[in-house]
Design an enzyme around this catalytic site. Structure first.
Site, PDB file in Angstrom:
ATOM      1  N   ARG A 153       0.837  -1.198   0.000  1.00  0.00           N
ATOM      2  CA  ARG A 153       0.000   0.000   0.000  1.00  0.00           C
ATOM      3  C   ARG A 153       0.877   1.255   0.000  1.00  0.00           C
ATOM      4  O   ARG A 153       1.942   1.296   0.626  1.00  0.00           O
ATOM      5  CB  ARG A 153      -0.875  -0.005   1.255  1.00  0.00           C
ATOM      6  CG  ARG A 153      -1.908   1.114   1.363  1.00  0.00           C
ATOM      7  CD  ARG A 153      -2.959   0.982   0.321  1.00  0.00           C
ATOM      8  NE  ARG A 153      -4.188   1.740   0.661  1.00  0.00           N
ATOM      9  CZ  ARG A 153      -5.061   2.141  -0.230  1.00  0.00           C
ATOM     10  NH1 ARG A 153      -4.871   1.875  -1.513  1.00  0.00           N
ATOM     11  NH2 ARG A 153      -6.154   2.791   0.148  1.00  0.00           N
ATOM     12  N   THR A 190      -9.122   0.455  -9.774  1.00  0.00           N
ATOM     13  CA  THR A 190      -8.441  -0.749  -9.298  1.00  0.00           C
ATOM     14  C   THR A 190      -8.584  -1.937 -10.262  1.00  0.00           C
ATOM     15  O   THR A 190      -9.372  -1.915 -11.188  1.00  0.00           O
ATOM     16  CB  THR A 190      -8.947  -1.106  -7.883  1.00  0.00           C
ATOM     17  OG1 THR A 190      -8.903   0.068  -7.071  1.00  0.00           O
ATOM     18  CG2 THR A 190      -8.109  -2.164  -7.214  1.00  0.00           C
ATOM     19  N   THR A 199      -3.879  -1.085  -7.498  1.00  0.00           N
ATOM     20  CA  THR A 199      -4.644   0.131  -7.741  1.00  0.00           C
ATOM     21  C   THR A 199      -3.766   1.357  -7.935  1.00  0.00           C
ATOM     22  O   THR A 199      -2.607   1.387  -7.515  1.00  0.00           O
ATOM     23  CB  THR A 199      -5.608   0.382  -6.553  1.00  0.00           C
ATOM     24  OG1 THR A 199      -6.496   1.437  -6.876  1.00  0.00           O
ATOM     25  CG2 THR A 199      -4.844   0.710  -5.286  1.00  0.00           C
ATOM     26  N   ASP A 204      -7.836   8.413  -0.213  1.00  0.00           N
ATOM     27  CA  ASP A 204      -8.433   7.270   0.485  1.00  0.00           C
ATOM     28  C   ASP A 204      -8.404   7.449   2.001  1.00  0.00           C
ATOM     29  O   ASP A 204      -8.925   6.606   2.732  1.00  0.00           O
ATOM     30  CB  ASP A 204      -7.717   5.965   0.118  1.00  0.00           C
ATOM     31  CG  ASP A 204      -8.398   5.253  -1.036  1.00  0.00           C
ATOM     32  OD1 ASP A 204      -9.360   5.804  -1.584  1.00  0.00           O
ATOM     33  OD2 ASP A 204      -7.959   4.143  -1.393  1.00  0.00           O
ATOM     34  N   SER A 212      -8.007   0.704   2.886  1.00  0.00           N
ATOM     35  CA  SER A 212      -8.407   0.286   1.551  1.00  0.00           C
ATOM     36  C   SER A 212      -9.565  -0.697   1.633  1.00  0.00           C
ATOM     37  O   SER A 212      -9.643  -1.504   2.563  1.00  0.00           O
ATOM     38  CB  SER A 212      -7.231  -0.393   0.833  1.00  0.00           C
ATOM     39  OG  SER A 212      -7.656  -0.976  -0.392  1.00  0.00           O
ATOM     40  N   GLY A 214     -13.187  -1.988  -7.529  1.00  0.00           N
ATOM     41  CA  GLY A 214     -14.477  -1.340  -7.378  1.00  0.00           C
ATOM     42  C   GLY A 214     -14.617  -0.387  -6.220  1.00  0.00           C
ATOM     43  O   GLY A 214     -15.729  -0.129  -5.768  1.00  0.00           O
ATOM     44  N   GLY A 215     -13.506   0.143  -5.675  1.00  0.00           N
ATOM     45  CA  GLY A 215     -13.602   1.124  -4.599  1.00  0.00           C
ATOM     46  C   GLY A 215     -14.319   0.564  -3.380  1.00  0.00           C
ATOM     47  O   GLY A 215     -14.123  -0.587  -2.987  1.00  0.00           O
TER      48      GLY A 215
END
Length: 585
Positions: A111, A399, A417, A439, A463, A485-486
């Protein structure tokens, strides 16, 4: 309101026009070449990936006897080229890895991280939070990319093929050209309306040559991307995290308008991490996924609360209602408690305690109500729950996801992503930079409690990515699943788990089934696929606040292991494909 409609239109966009001709992976050796592996695995390999070029790259590595991790790296390096709207070298991601010989699951965290100079109020101007469009396109949104470091950590732990081999397919495509996919091309006119993709140096020339958006079916080359990967292949991650490439990343992030604070020192200090994977029981299975800052634990929460919400002899409609209520409860807890585990204490053990899940499942919110986070400490009589501000995170629907099983039964579930489509639209060394800092919860009020997912220097934003692997009661591989897909990712992924295990659906049927996302006081239902309208009508009649959508941005890639074979499925809402075969020894 106009901005919101444009955002919603873009982030639920599905490439519905016919895709241009692209390679179909061919990886079926002659039957006499098929031999049982030393592990006893006889089912061969399979890759389910978001673009045919990337599926082909994965299959090439697997056919050579590469580990699932080798295939994942090769496939993703290609995705960063042919699907730059979804992920790439300028972003990050998570890998969950299953090792067949030890029956163990591990989680690798790539990340992105916040710059050292990031502050809790960096998205606040004159006392008001920046709108998403402004924050998304700003340099403040750029975090330190984690992709290349994640590649290296994974390869050091599992790789069987030489490091430089993994980048050959992507380098070849970047240097010699590839066919522009419909999904990429169809985004570009909309992006020119709401982003700086057609204005920023590098991205404007690449995606809008001569001022016109790329067209599906045309051929494009990216020599900068090829050069970057050639250096990474030859020199390792140091080529990316120091020197010219790092300087280009920092310069692009600092550039106006609304330049950020990312420095070459931030980039040089980045590390991908191994964290404990989380595995929880559900029926006769173990659901294994990524721990925070991922939301993978929601898969365990949803499945177990679903069972407590099911009445005896439940009808199909009651099963969908239980799925909706389980989502609402799990999202409420995730939104409140989850953040960077190195910065905040996430009560994961309490949230996954069977007694707490039973309590939550027995106490759903009314259909017309708004689910509130639970208090696991009170339910379990164990300490005191932390007090956080209400979550204000908005996570865009970008993503990509890939699911891979290799020729020895090892598996990778990886979600990668750059956050929103095309990340921050800022370009460096042949790739786009992420907008991952959006985010975090962007709202900040110094007089109120902190949010668990607040911006903190060096922190990793929460996330929704939920790469998941399911094992049977003997610890053997049962399923590999995940989706982009968030904020909808946990719902998309859970749909495949319940659909295959409980609803009697085939793998492809579970992927195709209407997406139903229940977060807060709204249940969003995809009505553009079979039975979607029926689901929406029933839930509305039951009392839920239903929002109908014509398209969802899922990109599910699923592999199911049966006694005889591997069965894979790619989401028809995107451009994914499935390849299978057996490595030649």
């Amino acid at each position: 309101m106009k901005q919101f409609v444009l955002i919603l239109s873009l982030f639920t966009f599905v490439a519905c026009s016919e895709a241009p001709q692209q390679p179909s992976p061919q990886s079926d050796p002659a039957p006499e070449a098929l031999t049982e592996q030393a592990s006893g695995w006889t089912k061969g390999y399979m890759a389910a990936v978001a673009n045919p070029y990337a599926t082909e790259a994965a299959a090439e590595m697997l056919a050579m006897g590469g580990h699932a991790v080798d295939a994942a790296i090769a496939a993703h390096a290609v995705l960063g080229l042919v699907e730059p709207e979804s992920s790439g070298l300028g972003g990050g991601g998570f890998m969950v890895v299953y090792e067949q010989d030890t029956k163990s699951v591990r989680f690798l965290d790539g990340r992105e991280t916040a710059p050292a100079a990031a502050t809790a109020d960096m998205f606040v101007r004159d006392g008001a939070t920046m709108g998403f469009l402004d924050a998304w396109q700003s340099g403040k949104a750029v975090g330190v990319p984690g992709t290349i470091a994640l590649y290296k950590l994974a390869h050091d732990n599992y790789g069987k093929l030489p490091w430089e081999t993994l980048f050959e397919p992507a380098i070849h495509l970047a240097a010699n050209g590839f066919v522009v996919p419909a999904k990429l091309a169809n985004y570009l006119p909309q992006m020119a309306q709401i982003s700086r993709l057609d204005e920023n140096p590098g991205s404007a020339e690449y995606f809008y040559p001569n001022g016109q958006p790329l067209r599906a079916g045309s051929i494009i080359r990216n020599p900068e991307y090829a050069q970057t990967l050639q250096r990474v292949a030859a020199e390792g991650p140091s080529a990316f995290y120091s020197g010219e490439i790092a300087e280009a990343i920092a310069a692009a992030a600092q550039a106006g308008p609304d330049g950020g604070s990312l420095t070459v020192e931030d980039i040089a200090g980045y590390q991908a991490l191994e964290r404990p994977a989380i595995c929880g029981p559900w029926r006769e299975l173990q659901i294994c996924s990524a721990t925070p800052p991922s939301s993978g634990a929601m898969q365990i929460m949803i499945a177990n609360m679903y069972d407590h919400l099911l009445p005896e002899d439940a009808s199909a409609e009651q099963r969908i209602q239980a799925f909706v209520d389980a989502q609402r409860l799990a999202y409420a807890d995730r939104d409140y408690y989850f953040g960077d585990p190195d910065r905040v204490e996430v009560p994961l053990d309490q949230l996954l305690d069977p007694r707490y899940l039973e309590y939550r499942g027995n106490n759903p919110a009314e259909p017309s109500g708004t689910p509130l986070p639970g208090d696991p400490a009170a339910v379990l009589a164990q300490g005191t729950a932390a007090i956080w501000a209400a979550d204000s995170t908005y996570e865009a629907a970008g993503t990509t996801h890939l699911s891979i099983v290799d020729n020895e039964g090892n598996a990778v579930s990886a979600t990668m992503t750059v956050e929103a489509p095309f990340g921050s639209a800022r370009w460096a060394a042949g790739f786009l930079l992420n907008n991952e800092m959006t985010d975090f919860a962007r709202d900040y009020d110094a007089s109120q409690p902190e949010a668990a997912n607040m911006v903190r220097p060096g922190a990793r934003p929460r996330s929704s990515m939920s790469p998941s692997i399911l094992l049977d009661d003997d610890g053997e591989l049962f399923m590999v699943t995940g989706s982009p897909g968030g904020n909808s990712i946990p719902a998309y992924t859970a749909k495949t788990v319940l659909g295959i295990v409980d609803w009697g659906l085939s793998v492809q049927e579970a992927v195709n089934f209407p997406n139903i996302i229940a977060r807060g006081d709204t249940v969003r239902v995809e009505i553009s696929v079979d039975s979607g309208q029926q689901q929406a009508d029933h839930l509305r009649a039951t009392g839920y606040n239903v929002e109908e959508t014509d398209g969802e941005n899922s990109g599910l890639h699923v592999i199911l292991v049966t006694d005889e074979e591997l069965i894979g499925a790619a989401d028809p809402r995107r451009e994914g494909t499935v390849a299978s075969g057996m490595a030649v020894n």
